[in-house]
Design a protein around this motif. Sequence first.
Motif, mmCIF file in Angstrom:
data_model
loop_
_atom_site.group_PDB
_atom_site.id
_atom_site.type_symbol
_atom_site.label_atom_id
_atom_site.label_comp_id
_atom_site.label_asym_id
_atom_site.label_seq_id
_atom_site.Cartn_x
_atom_site.Cartn_y
_atom_site.Cartn_z
ATOM 1 N N ALA A 22 55.737 47.718 -23.579
ATOM 2 C CA ALA A 22 56.892 47.824 -22.693
ATOM 3 C C ALA A 22 56.874 46.671 -21.700
ATOM 4 O O ALA A 22 55.836 46.351 -21.141
ATOM 5 C CB ALA A 22 56.866 49.150 -21.946
ATOM 6 N N PRO A 23 58.012 46.035 -21.516
ATOM 7 C CA PRO A 23 58.044 44.965 -20.514
ATOM 8 C C PRO A 23 57.941 45.570 -19.123
ATOM 9 O O PRO A 23 58.162 46.766 -18.924
ATOM 10 C CB PRO A 23 59.406 44.316 -20.740
ATOM 11 N N GLY A 24 57.598 44.782 -18.195
ATOM 12 C CA GLY A 24 57.525 45.276 -16.830
ATOM 13 C C GLY A 24 56.266 44.784 -16.145
ATOM 14 O O GLY A 24 55.424 44.131 -16.745
ATOM 15 N N GLU A 25 56.181 45.147 -14.889
ATOM 16 C CA GLU A 25 55.088 44.642 -14.071
ATOM 17 C C GLU A 25 54.196 45.770 -13.570
ATOM 18 O O GLU A 25 53.600 45.679 -12.503
ATOM 19 C CB GLU A 25 55.650 43.812 -12.920
ATOM 20 N N ARG A 26 54.108 46.834 -14.370
ATOM 21 C CA ARG A 26 53.165 47.910 -14.061
ATOM 22 C C ARG A 26 52.701 48.530 -15.360
ATOM 23 O O ARG A 26 53.417 48.519 -16.361
ATOM 24 C CB ARG A 26 53.764 48.941 -13.115
ATOM 25 N N ASN A 27 51.488 49.061 -15.321
ATOM 26 C CA ASN A 27 50.898 49.648 -16.507
ATOM 27 C C ASN A 27 50.119 50.886 -16.074
ATOM 28 O O ASN A 27 49.035 50.778 -15.497
ATOM 29 C CB ASN A 27 49.990 48.631 -17.198
ATOM 30 N N LEU A 28 50.695 52.044 -16.343
ATOM 31 C CA LEU A 28 50.120 53.308 -15.917
ATOM 32 C C LEU A 28 48.756 53.566 -16.557
ATOM 33 O O LEU A 28 47.825 54.032 -15.893
ATOM 34 C CB LEU A 28 51.087 54.452 -16.240
#
Length: 169
Positions: free
Chosen positions: A48-54
């Motif tokens: 998933a694109p984005g600037e966080r990784n749970l």
Amino acid sequence: LKKQYRMHPSLSRVPRELFYFEEALLDGGSLHDSSCRVRLVQIPSDRAPGERNLAEANEIARLLGELGSATSAAGRAPTFLVITPYRDQERLLKERVDALRARNALDGLDVEVCTLDRCQGREADYVFASLVRNRATPFMDAPKRWNVALTRAMQGLFIVGDVDSYLDE
């Protein structure tokens, strides 16, 4: 800086070879411990694109909780620095650290969370580097940023993320 006395020799080896071409960052101390103090923690990416990784934030919180309970009986509490390239991930990591503190799972450990660009000049016994994404981006394809990320730890470095994808790239 020709000689360094801060990092364990296994931590200084990679930046010395990658960024200093064996001409600087030479180990000045005389440590006889030849163990490797770098741990790659593979977290499969969801792409998933984005600037966080749970998943990365949860794994770092789990590891901090384990280290917190193991080190509280050992005497002097080590310092921890959690770094990430992105502010969204920084916020998520701070939430996880605050939750650990609220449950007294860190037993007074000194844990700081900051972005990679803000951690320059800082150091800690142990550093967790959250990669967030599964590939290099133009932002992270900067040797100076990697140099900072790899040279903050004095005793141990945990690189957490989709390490396999980075290595394939």
